[in-house]
Design an enzyme around this catalytic site. Structure first.
Site, PDB file in Angstrom:
ATOM      1  N   ASP A 219       0.838  -1.148  -0.025  1.00  0.00           N
ATOM      2  CA  ASP A 219       0.071  -0.005   0.008  1.00  0.00           C
ATOM      3  C   ASP A 219       0.955   1.291  -0.068  1.00  0.00           C
ATOM      4  OD1 ASP A 219      -2.344   1.269  -0.063  1.00  0.00           O
ATOM      5  OD2 ASP A 219      -2.821   1.416   2.251  1.00  0.00           O
TER       6      ASP A 219
ATOM      7  N   ASP B 228       3.708   1.524   8.111  1.00  0.00           N
ATOM      8  CA  ASP B 228       2.521   0.853   7.962  1.00  0.00           C
ATOM      9  C   ASP B 228       2.499  -0.297   6.708  1.00  0.00           C
ATOM     10  OD1 ASP B 228       0.022   0.086   7.910  1.00  0.00           O
ATOM     11  OD2 ASP B 228      -0.962   1.655   7.208  1.00  0.00           O
TER      12      ASP B 228
ATOM     13  N   ASN C 188       1.982   6.732   3.525  1.00  0.00           N
ATOM     14  CA  ASN C 188       2.720   5.956   3.824  1.00  0.00           C
ATOM     15  C   ASN C 188       4.216   6.159   3.821  1.00  0.00           C
ATOM     16  OD1 ASN C 188       0.759   4.443   5.194  1.00  0.00           O
ATOM     17  ND2 ASN C 188       0.358   3.051   3.558  1.00  0.00           N
TER      18      ASN C 188
END
Length: 315
Positions: free
Chosen positions: A202, A219, A207
């Site tokens: 992701d 993350d 992030n």
């Protein structure tokens, strides 16, 4: 624990108690950080820098899958890649308190990267290449894949099982998703076999935190197995940005440029998954408050139109 309101009992006092059980001494300062899937707090400490407490959504990942996330982060950090890894207490990174699973990590600040800067994009490309070099060393055993079942079929079932989609739109929604699914399958077949590896999963600008010393990644909650381009396309808003990312990436690791043809498929799958994610989590009180538009028929009409546009691009 109720799946209807999974965080109803997660009070500030419980968060502080969970941190205290690790032998740390909170000073009472709590700051809720942006997260919908899990619940994340910054916790001030009396005798040191704040820590980040991440409470995992019940039922989403198995303990084994969460421990793989932690082990991957530690493997990256040990390779001197700026990845925030969970802290260990008596040898354990996955902690339990009053029915919740959680982890603590050091708090590292930063700002969003500038995706207009070729220098920053090249830097990110180099770091992602290093992440992938580590990711290619072994495989996940318990985490998911970037595939049609996870990102198309499961989200579609969640939408069809929810009360969000207007009944009058059911057939058109199903037809749009099935069209996307066929187009994605055809694109993957046209590209041919690609190498899959452990990914961040992701890797969007939220992030990545940038400091004067450069970026660091946070993350790994969506870490899974897939093609390398999955960790690049969300950082590239145009061809120039992708060229800069690949310039940096290619200086550290070979990239199969055939994977670039998968970007429209990955984008379409993410769009299907987004609606399914909201539908699957609608019972969590945070979701109607954060995504009120999903209760409006016109949003679903636009979503169906967007899916057909994604299919047009793929076809």
């Amino acid at each position: 624990m109720s799946n209807e309101t999974p965080y109803a009992r997660l009070t500030p006092d419980l968060v502080l108690d969970a941190v205290t059980t690790c032998g740390l001494w909170p000073d009472g300062r709590l700051l809720a950080l942006n997260s919908y899937e899990n619940r994340v707090w910054q916790v001030g400490l009396e005798d040191g820098k704040p820590v980040v407490a991440k409470f995992y959504r019940p039922g989403r990942w198995s303990d084994a899958a969460i421990l793989e996330e932690h082990a991957f982060a530690r493997e990256l950090a040990d390779a001197e890649i700026p990845m925030i890894a969970a802290l260990a207490f008596t040898g354990r990174t996955l902690l339990h308190h009053d029915g919740f699973r959680y982890a603590l990590s050091p708090r590292h600040g930063g700002r969003a990267p500038s995706l207009e800067s070729a220098d920053q994009l090249e830097w990110l490309g180099r770091l992602i290449a290093r992440i992938h070099s580590v990711g290619a060393r072994s495989s996940f055993a318990h985490r998911g894949h970037v595939d049609r079942e996870t990102l198309i079929a499961q989200p579609m079932r969640a939408v069809l099982a929810s009360n969000l989609l207007p009944p009058s739109s059911t057939d058109r929604y199903r037809a749009a998703v099935e069209r996307v699914d066929r187009a994605v399958a055809a694109r993957y077949e046209a590209v041919g076999p690609v190498r899959n590896l452990r990914l961040h999963g992701d890797c969007h600008p939220g992030n990545v935190l940038w400091t004067d010393d450069g970026p660091h990644f946070v993350d790994l909650d969506d870490a899974r197995t897939g093609p390398a381009v999955q960790d690049l396309w969300m950082l590239a808003h145009d061809e120039r940005a992708m060229e800069a990312l690949l310039e940096g990436y290619g200086s550290m690791r070979d990239f199969d440029h055939a994977e670039l043809a998968l970007i429209p498929a990955l984008r379409a799958m993410r769009q299907v998954h987004y609606a399914g994610w909201i539908a699957a989590r609608w019972h969590d009180p945070a979701f109607p408050a954060a995504f009120p538009f999903a209760a409006e028929p016109r949003w679903w009409e636009q979503h169906i139109t967007d899916l057909h546009e994604q299919a047009d691009e793929l076809e």
